[in-house]
Design a protein around this motif. Structure first.
Motif, PDB file in Angstrom:
ATOM      1  N   ASN A 166     -10.138   2.360  10.520  1.00 63.80           N
ATOM      2  CA  ASN A 166      -8.767   3.229  11.185  1.00 63.80           C
ATOM      3  C   ASN A 166      -7.967   2.338  12.135  1.00 63.80           C
ATOM      4  OD1 ASN A 166      -7.787   5.073  13.122  1.00 63.80           O
ATOM      5  ND2 ASN A 166      -7.807   6.633  11.848  1.00 63.80           N
ATOM      6  N   SER A 167      -7.142   2.125  12.210  1.00 63.24           N
ATOM      7  CA  SER A 167      -5.927   1.247  12.308  1.00 63.24           C
ATOM      8  C   SER A 167      -5.930   1.731  14.082  1.00 63.24           C
ATOM      9  CB  SER A 167      -4.618   1.589  11.088  1.00 63.24           C
ATOM     10  OG  SER A 167      -4.068   3.004  11.670  1.00 63.24           O
ATOM     11  N   MET A 168      -6.241   2.972  14.377  1.00 61.05           N
ATOM     12  CA  MET A 168      -6.207   3.585  15.818  1.00 61.05           C
ATOM     13  C   MET A 168      -7.046   2.616  16.529  1.00 61.05           C
ATOM     14  SD  MET A 168      -3.129   4.397  16.283  1.00 61.05           S
ATOM     15  CE  MET A 168      -3.423   4.438  17.389  1.00 61.05           C
ATOM     16  N   PHE A 198      -3.212  -7.358   0.703  1.00 52.89           N
ATOM     17  CA  PHE A 198      -3.186  -8.513   1.356  1.00 52.89           C
ATOM     18  C   PHE A 198      -2.044  -8.798   3.025  1.00 52.89           C
ATOM     19  CE2 PHE A 198      -4.784  -8.355  -3.000  1.00 52.89           C
ATOM     20  CZ  PHE A 198      -5.530  -9.882  -2.800  1.00 52.89           C
ATOM     21  N   SER A 199      -1.369  -7.575   3.274  1.00 53.01           N
ATOM     22  CA  SER A 199      -0.936  -7.853   3.995  1.00 53.01           C
ATOM     23  C   SER A 199      -1.131  -8.086   5.397  1.00 53.01           C
ATOM     24  CB  SER A 199       0.975  -7.229   4.068  1.00 53.01           C
ATOM     25  OG  SER A 199       0.007  -6.275   4.773  1.00 53.01           O
ATOM     26  N   LYS A 200      -2.359  -7.722   5.725  1.00 51.83           N
ATOM     27  CA  LYS A 200      -3.117  -7.505   6.852  1.00 51.83           C
ATOM     28  C   LYS A 200      -4.016  -9.357   6.871  1.00 51.83           C
ATOM     29  CE  LYS A 200      -2.304  -2.906   7.949  1.00 51.83           C
ATOM     30  NZ  LYS A 200      -0.303  -3.412   8.557  1.00 51.83           N
ATOM     31  N   ALA A 201      -4.822  -8.933   6.570  1.00 49.25           N
ATOM     32  CA  ALA A 201      -6.010  -9.904   6.976  1.00 49.25           C
ATOM     33  C   ALA A 201      -5.619 -11.266   6.160  1.00 49.25           C
ATOM     34  CB  ALA A 201      -7.281 -10.008   6.217  1.00 49.25           C
ATOM     35  N   ILE A 243       1.274  -0.690   0.149  1.00 49.58           N
ATOM     36  CA  ILE A 243       0.216  -0.005  -0.045  1.00 49.58           C
ATOM     37  C   ILE A 243       0.842   0.961   0.157  1.00 49.58           C
ATOM     38  CG2 ILE A 243      -1.515   1.651   1.564  1.00 49.58           C
ATOM     39  CD1 ILE A 243      -2.782  -1.435   2.383  1.00 49.58           C
ATOM     40  N   THR A 244       1.925   1.176   0.727  1.00 48.34           N
ATOM     41  CA  THR A 244       2.852   2.213   0.910  1.00 48.34           C
ATOM     42  C   THR A 244       3.160   2.436  -0.654  1.00 48.34           C
ATOM     43  OG1 THR A 244       3.787   1.365   3.378  1.00 48.34           O
ATOM     44  CG2 THR A 244       4.977   3.039   1.293  1.00 48.34           C
ATOM     45  N   HIS A 245       3.824   1.809  -1.261  1.00 43.17           N
ATOM     46  CA  HIS A 245       3.966   1.977  -3.146  1.00 43.17           C
ATOM     47  C   HIS A 245       2.691   2.458  -3.701  1.00 43.17           C
ATOM     48  CE1 HIS A 245       7.075  -1.745  -2.816  1.00 43.17           C
ATOM     49  NE2 HIS A 245       7.875  -1.020  -3.206  1.00 43.17           N
ATOM     50  N   ILE A 246       1.632   2.413  -3.366  1.00 42.17           N
ATOM     51  CA  ILE A 246       0.499   2.743  -3.908  1.00 42.17           C
ATOM     52  C   ILE A 246       0.343   4.354  -3.740  1.00 42.17           C
ATOM     53  CG2 ILE A 246      -2.017   2.996  -3.968  1.00 42.17           C
ATOM     54  CD1 ILE A 246      -1.339  -0.451  -4.437  1.00 42.17           C
ATOM     55  N   HIS A 247       0.486   4.426  -2.256  1.00 37.29           N
ATOM     56  CA  HIS A 247      -0.038   5.455  -2.153  1.00 37.29           C
ATOM     57  C   HIS A 247       0.886   6.024  -2.210  1.00 37.29           C
ATOM     58  CE1 HIS A 247      -3.426   4.738   0.654  1.00 37.29           C
ATOM     59  NE2 HIS A 247      -2.273   4.356   1.831  1.00 37.29           N
ATOM     60  N   MET A 248       2.720   6.487  -2.526  1.00 40.19           N
ATOM     61  CA  MET A 248       3.505   6.981  -3.280  1.00 40.19           C
ATOM     62  C   MET A 248       3.226   7.328  -4.322  1.00 40.19           C
ATOM     63  SD  MET A 248       5.055   8.373  -0.161  1.00 40.19           S
ATOM     64  CE  MET A 248       6.511   7.518   0.423  1.00 40.19           C
ATOM     65  N   ASP A 285      -8.539   0.888   2.867  1.00 39.39           N
ATOM     66  CA  ASP A 285      -8.713  -0.151   3.649  1.00 39.39           C
ATOM     67  C   ASP A 285      -8.058  -0.820   3.932  1.00 39.39           C
ATOM     68  OD1 ASP A 285     -11.022  -0.694   5.533  1.00 39.39           O
ATOM     69  OD2 ASP A 285     -12.259  -1.772   3.595  1.00 39.39           O
ATOM     70  N   ALA A 286      -7.045  -0.493   3.911  1.00 39.46           N
ATOM     71  CA  ALA A 286      -5.571  -1.912   4.663  1.00 39.46           C
ATOM     72  C   ALA A 286      -6.374  -2.872   6.023  1.00 39.46           C
ATOM     73  CB  ALA A 286      -4.507  -0.943   5.422  1.00 39.46           C
ATOM     74  N   HIS A 287      -7.381  -2.282   6.875  1.00 40.33           N
ATOM     75  CA  HIS A 287      -7.798  -4.011   8.076  1.00 40.33           C
ATOM     76  C   HIS A 287      -9.019  -3.497   7.516  1.00 40.33           C
ATOM     77  CE1 HIS A 287      -4.364  -2.025  10.543  1.00 40.33           C
ATOM     78  NE2 HIS A 287      -3.967  -1.198   9.809  1.00 40.33           N
TER      79      HIS A 287
HETATM   80  C1  LIG Z   1      -4.395   2.012   7.109  1.00 43.14           C
HETATM   81  C2  LIG Z   1      -2.983   1.661   6.597  1.00 43.14           C
HETATM   82  N1  LIG Z   1      -2.418   1.773   5.254  1.00 43.14           N
HETATM   83  C3  LIG Z   1      -1.345   1.469   4.714  1.00 43.14           C
HETATM   84  C4  LIG Z   1      -0.628   0.808   5.726  1.00 43.14           C
HETATM   85  C5  LIG Z   1       0.932  -0.475   4.996  1.00 43.14           C
HETATM   86  O1  LIG Z   1       0.779  -1.055   4.660  1.00 43.14           O
HETATM   87  P1  LIG Z   1       1.914  -1.582   3.347  1.00 43.14           P
HETATM   88  O2  LIG Z   1       2.906  -2.494   4.901  1.00 43.14           O
HETATM   89  O3  LIG Z   1       0.832  -2.683   2.612  1.00 43.14           O
HETATM   90  O4  LIG Z   1       2.457  -0.962   2.682  1.00 43.14           O
HETATM   91  C6  LIG Z   1      -0.687   0.339   7.001  1.00 43.14           C
HETATM   92  C7  LIG Z   1      -0.228  -0.755   7.593  1.00 43.14           C
HETATM   93  O5  LIG Z   1       0.345  -0.178   8.818  1.00 43.14           O
HETATM   94  C8  LIG Z   1      -2.142   0.846   7.339  1.00 43.14           C
HETATM   95  O6  LIG Z   1      -2.278   0.889   8.841  1.00 43.14           O
END
Ligand SMILES: Cc1ncc(COP(=O)(O)O)c(C=O)c1O
Length: 441
Positions: A204-206, A272-275, A132-137, A231-233
């Motif tokens: 939200n991750s928090m 896919f790195s979470k669920a 996801i980091t690659h995607i956002h950047m 929607d990473a989570h």
């Molecule tokens: C909401 C959210 N976006 C993005 C990421 C980063 O995801 P990725 O490891 O796929 O770059 C995280 C990781 O904790 C996250 O919680």
């Protein structure tokens, strides 16, 4: 009982107070900026830990076994025999790693995943990139161009960073208040720039809560803005048609379907790195946007791809999701509810209103984070410590992430830890006032 007595003393450790001799000034500067976290990392067993062994969702650090509530493997796919046993056949066929950038070529597995994912989400199309980091950047700057980005003030750090890249390429960035679609509406109403991108988190991750996607989508559409949701989570955990029997909803097809929304003017990002316990991420978008990304998004052009084992665990994960996913989600919901019911019974505060498996527990006094973490550690409960500056001082606390691979015995252990901490007066109660920012005790 004095919890502090259990905490390793900071005096003998590398802290910002005791810099190594001859360290460079720019390192000193950054360590001072991250001082609280740096001290915690240097001193605390629940930070930067080396995990020596796993047994189910129990982890061993040295000779100490703990129940792990810090993993985001929500569906427990990292430990699922059916998924583990599916991997070797893929390695035999494809080797360990493709190593072409995607523009040069991708194993057919990518096509297969994109097809199945598009059908699962009910989107027009999807594109896979490593994280996801690659995607956002790469994607936020492209979608924003030189227009205006409206960013959720509490968006994930990786979204912030994507917006910074966009800003350096000519976009303007404005913030709207967290969970406040009315504020977004006001900002969009006052905006003259015709190119508008709204960026925000899904689950939200928090807090563990999902935003009101229907309302945000309505506001975005009304003002001709594109809504971009991470929607990473939520992906894999929540899905379509939630009902009393399964409040998370079915099929794990993410926040847009959970809210019975459409993808009109909505771009969904997930991973896919979470669920799914695999190193891979996606953007669900119209096909013309996907075609653009295939020539304009640097990770598609230049980045190394996901390892074959990750592509294999995604495909096997889809099979398990189809056959057993809803049963796993039901169990996840049930175990999460046990912890939330305990907090409710104790009158302890948590931002979690959703029942989703991320449970933040704020402390009464943010300076107690090391002692409270140590207390849980000694009792064999491994959690995520949310220390300053990861979170504002008035939100410092710890977080449980429940996964389907946790057991009821592990949940019992978590509950016993919460009861003991509540008894000691360490946890914020629902009746306590939340200290204002900067005034946290
Ligand atoms: C909401 C959210 N976006 C993005 C990421 C980063 O995801 P990725 O490891 O796929 O770059 C995280 C990781 O904790 C996250 O919680």
């Amino acid at each position: 009982m004095n919890l502090t007595a259990n905490v390793p003393r900071l005096g003998g450790l590398r802290t910002a107070d005791a810099p190594a001799t001859g360290r460079r000034p720019w390192i000193e500067h950054w360590l001072e900026t991250c001082r609280d976290l740096n001290e915690l990392k240097a001193s605390h067993p629940m930070m930067d830990a080396v995990i020596d062994e796993v047994d189910g969702r129990m982890i061993r650090i040295g000779d100490h076994w703990l129940a792990d509530f810090a993993s985001c493997n929500y569906l427990g796919f990292d430990l699922d025999r059916e998924i583990i046993e599916a991997v070797p056949a893929y390695l035999d066929r494809w080797g360990t790693h493709p190593s072409w950038s995607r523009l040069l070529g991708s194993p057919a597995l990518y096509e297969e995943i994109e097809e199945r994912l598009t059908a699962l989400l009910g989107a027009e199309d999807t594109l896979l990139l490593p994280t996801i980091t690659h995607i956002h950047m790469s994607v936020i700057p492209l979608l924003a161009a030189s227009g205006t980005i409206f960013m959720d003030a509490r968006a994930h750090k990786t979204i912030y960073d994507g917006c910074q890249v966009a800003r350096s390429r000519g976009a303007a960035v404005k913030r709207f208040r967290f969970e406040d679609a009315g504020h977004l509406d006001d900002l969009l109403s006052a905006e003259r720039d015709p190119t508008r991108l709204v960026v925000m988190d899904g689950v939200n991750s928090m807090t563990g809560n999902a935003p009101d996607i229907r309302e945000f989508a309505r506001v975005a559409r009304e003002h001709g803005a594109l809504l971009y949701v991470d929607d990473a989570h939520g992906f894999g955990v929540i899905g379509e048609n939630p009902d009393a029997e399964l409040p998370y909803g079915y099929r794990g097809n993410s926040v847009v379907r959970h809210a019975a929304e459409t993808y009109e003017n909505v771009v969904l990002i997930g991973g896919f790195s979470k669920a799914y316990s695999s190193l891979l991420a996606f953007i669900a978008c119209p096909t013309d946007v996907k075609d653009l990304l295939k020539v304009a998004a640097p990770p598609y052009l230049y980045s190394g791809p996901s390892p074959v084992a990750s592509l294999a665990t995604v495909l096997a994960g889809f099979d398990v999701n189809e056959s057993r996913g809803d049963a796993l989600r039901a169990d996840l919901h049930r175990m999460t509810k046990r912890i939330l019911d305990c907090l409710d019974r104790l009158g302890v505060a948590t931002p979690n209103r959703s029942g989703f498996p991320i449970i933040e527990v704020p402390l009464r006094d943010h300076t107690r984070i090391a002692a409270v973490g140590e207390f849980l550690y000694r009792r064999g409960v491994y959690v995520t410590l949310a220390a300053f500056p990861l979170v504002p001082k008035n939100e410092v606390g710890f977080r449980f992430q429940v996964t389907a691979a946790n057991t009821d015995a592990e949940i019992d252990r978590a509950i016993a830890g919460l009861e003991a901490l509540a008894e000691l007066g360490e946890l914020r109660l629902t009746t306590d006032e939340v200290p204002a920012l900067g005034e946290a005790a």
